[in-house]
Design a protein around this motif. Structure first.
Motif, PDB file in Angstrom:
ATOM      1  N   UNK A 145       0.803  -1.226   0.000  1.00 37.38           N
ATOM      2  CA  UNK A 145       0.000   0.000   0.000  1.00 37.38           C
ATOM      3  C   UNK A 145       0.839   1.280   0.000  1.00 37.38           C
ATOM      4  N   UNK A 146       1.967   1.261   0.691  1.00 41.51           N
ATOM      5  CA  UNK A 146       2.743   2.503   0.849  1.00 41.51           C
ATOM      6  C   UNK A 146       3.705   2.766  -0.296  1.00 41.51           C
ATOM      7  N   UNK A 147       4.470   3.847  -0.189  1.00 47.63           N
ATOM      8  CA  UNK A 147       5.432   4.211  -1.236  1.00 47.63           C
ATOM      9  C   UNK A 147       6.532   3.163  -1.322  1.00 47.63           C
ATOM     10  N   UNK A 148       6.794   2.672  -2.541  1.00 47.34           N
ATOM     11  CA  UNK A 148       7.802   1.624  -2.690  1.00 47.34           C
ATOM     12  C   UNK A 148       8.684   1.875  -3.907  1.00 47.34           C
ATOM     13  N   UNK A 149       8.775   3.145  -4.314  1.00 47.56           N
ATOM     14  CA  UNK A 149       9.651   3.533  -5.426  1.00 47.56           C
ATOM     15  C   UNK A 149       9.463   2.643  -6.651  1.00 47.56           C
ATOM     16  N   UNK A 179       4.638  -2.054   3.393  1.00 46.11           N
ATOM     17  CA  UNK A 179       4.023  -3.345   3.151  1.00 46.11           C
ATOM     18  C   UNK A 179       3.142  -3.823   4.304  1.00 46.11           C
ATOM     19  N   UNK A 180       2.787  -2.942   5.212  1.00 45.76           N
ATOM     20  CA  UNK A 180       1.967  -3.369   6.356  1.00 45.76           C
ATOM     21  C   UNK A 180       0.496  -3.547   5.966  1.00 45.76           C
ATOM     22  N   UNK A 181       0.128  -3.022   4.810  1.00 49.52           N
ATOM     23  CA  UNK A 181      -1.195  -3.279   4.222  1.00 49.52           C
ATOM     24  C   UNK A 181      -0.951  -3.687   2.778  1.00 49.52           C
ATOM     25  N   UNK A 182      -1.766  -4.621   2.279  1.00 49.19           N
ATOM     26  CA  UNK A 182      -1.665  -4.933   0.839  1.00 49.19           C
ATOM     27  C   UNK A 182      -3.011  -4.705   0.181  1.00 49.19           C
TER      28      UNK A 182
END
Ligand code: ADP
Ligand code: MG
Length: 425
Positions: A145-149, A179-182
């Motif tokens: 869910x979060x920023x992962x470039x 990656x704590x939420x997908x």
């Protein structure tokens, strides 16, 4: 006016280059910039994610406009802090930047706003996520869910691949907090396009269409990258499709954000899949695409400084954009080995000859050592040309690239092939 640009990649080089050529702009400085940007702007060695350093710099320099290139400082709240000090800023506040910073937030908002998009579920629990994967079957898409470039999306061809990705994100450490939420998504098929808009409150001004190539190798094969090339316009985005994306995607999402109390000022970038059932939003970014920005800036005729200042000051209503006819096409030269590991510090020659052959070379991961340009990152150069047809733009870039003297450089040989085929038919 005096403009501050935040960032130091190919996108920011294209922005600085265009701002420098703007009538309304008398001075451009860039933090941190790069050796290519240094030709067009004064570079100040403050990192694009160093929010305190950037605030100090702005307070010392007192720019009339701040243009924020990358997403990370926006998600960290640079826009809020600058606005609190009274600076006109092109780039959204933190709450609106969440549209890119959190894919779960973004997908839920799309759902609330009835924006056409792939069916999805958000999960924090591995077993529940696996249940969904088994129920929906492959192919299926798993996103951190979060920023992962650009590394947080797995388009899984098998259930096993999807399950491994979920485990890696939720219980492994590869993605940290991101990656704590997908988000688990239905797999969509079609051609992808980038639809960018300049947004200022209720006013939404579409930019010309563009398309990028994310895969490393010719034929769109191989691993995903930050982008190996791009062009504008994208012939697959007809006027009807552009209007449909404006009405069914851009307006509803900006309204939905506003209802949540988040006003948007900056670039809304909708990644869309042109499916058989019409365009569907894949994701939103809150800044120019890199490398789409390079061809877009190469085609833009309007005074960029004036347009971005109008947006920052909520005076965008009535502003129109003018574009050069024809096509702009950008080929990215990367360090051989990217997106995996590669050697840095190789000297890059022939840059003047590449430009003399009718291109503009935008710098991304370059550095300077003993008066030479060396590679210092994965994606290094964006060689860009404008020509009456896609084919000619492509030929100009590729023949200019023969003058590049960098044995450790790598580039695709087929950027724009879809547009060339459309043009021919
Ligand atoms: N639902 C989907 N169906 C098919 N392909 C997808 C889907 N979502 C994403 N993709 C592919 O994965 C790429 C990256 O996904 P995206 O949501 O744009 O994340 P990011 O750009 O943050 O990595 C897209 O450009 C697209 O090629
Ligand atoms: Mg994307």
């Amino acid at each position: 006016m005096k403009v501050m640009v935040v960032g130091g990649g190919g996108r920011e080089h294209a922005l600085c280059w265009k701002l420098k050529g703007s009538q309304s702009v008398s001075e451009v400085f860039c933090a941190p910039g790069n050796p290519g940007i240094a030709r067009d702007a004064r570079c100040v060695n403050v990192g694009a994610e160093d929010i305190d350093g950037l605030m100090e710099l702005a307070l010392a320099e007192k720019p009339d406009l701040v243009v924020v290139g990358p997403e990370v400082p926006l998600v960290l709240g640079l826009g809020n802090q600058l606005r609190a000090e009274g600076f006109p800023v092109f780039g959204p506040d933190k709450a609106a930047a969440n549209l890119e910073g959190s894919k779960s937030f973004s997908k839920r908002l799309m759902h609330e706003a009835s924006v056409p998009t792939a069916r999805f579920e958000v999960h924090v629990d591995v077993e529940e996520a696996i249940e969904t994967i088994r129920a929906w079957g492959a192919p299926i898409v798993v996103k951190a869910s979060g920023l992962a470039a650009g590394k947080g999306v797995i388009v899984a061809q098998t259930e096993k691949e999807a399950i491994d990705a979920v485990r890696d994100m939720l219980s492994g450490n590869s993605f940290g907090e991101a990656g704590s939420q997908v988000v688990i998504e239905e797999f969509l098929t079609g051609e992808e396009a980038s639809c960018l808009f300049i947004v200022s409150g209720d006013t939404i001004l579409p930019l010309a269409s563009s398309q990028d190539h994310k895969a490393l190798l010719d034929g769109d094969k191989g691993p995903n990258t930050g982008g190996m090339g791009a062009y504008s316009p994208a012939p697959c985005v007809t006027e009807a499709i552009a209007n449909e994306v404006l009405e069914t995607v851009a307006h509803p999402i900006i309204n939905a954000l506003k209802k949540k109390g988040a006003e948007f000022i900056g670039i809304l970038y909708a990644g869309v899949m042109l499916t058989e059932d019409g365009p569907k939003a894949l994701e939103f970014n809150v800044r120019f695409g890199d490398p789409e920005c390079q061809p877009l800036m190469s085609r833009l005729k309007s005074d960029l400084g004036e347009v971005l200042l109008a947006a920052a000051n909520k005076k965008l209503d009535g502003v129109e954009l003018e574009w050069h006819e024809g096509t702009a096409l950008c080929v990215v030269v990367s360090s051989d080995g990217y997106p995996a590991s590669f050697d840095k510090g190789q000297s890059i020659g022939g840059l003047d000859a590449v430009e003399a052959a009718g291109t503009t070379v935008f710098h991304a991961g370059t550095a300077e050592k003993d008066g030479n340009i060396i590679n210092a990152g994965g994606r290094v150069l964006g060689v860009t040309a404008v020509a009456p047809t896609v084919k000619e733009a492509q030929q100009t870039v590729y023949s200019a690239l023969e003058k590049l003297d960098w044995p450790g450089g790598f580039y695709r040989r087929d950027i724009g092939y879809r547009a060339v085929a459309r043009e021919a038919s």
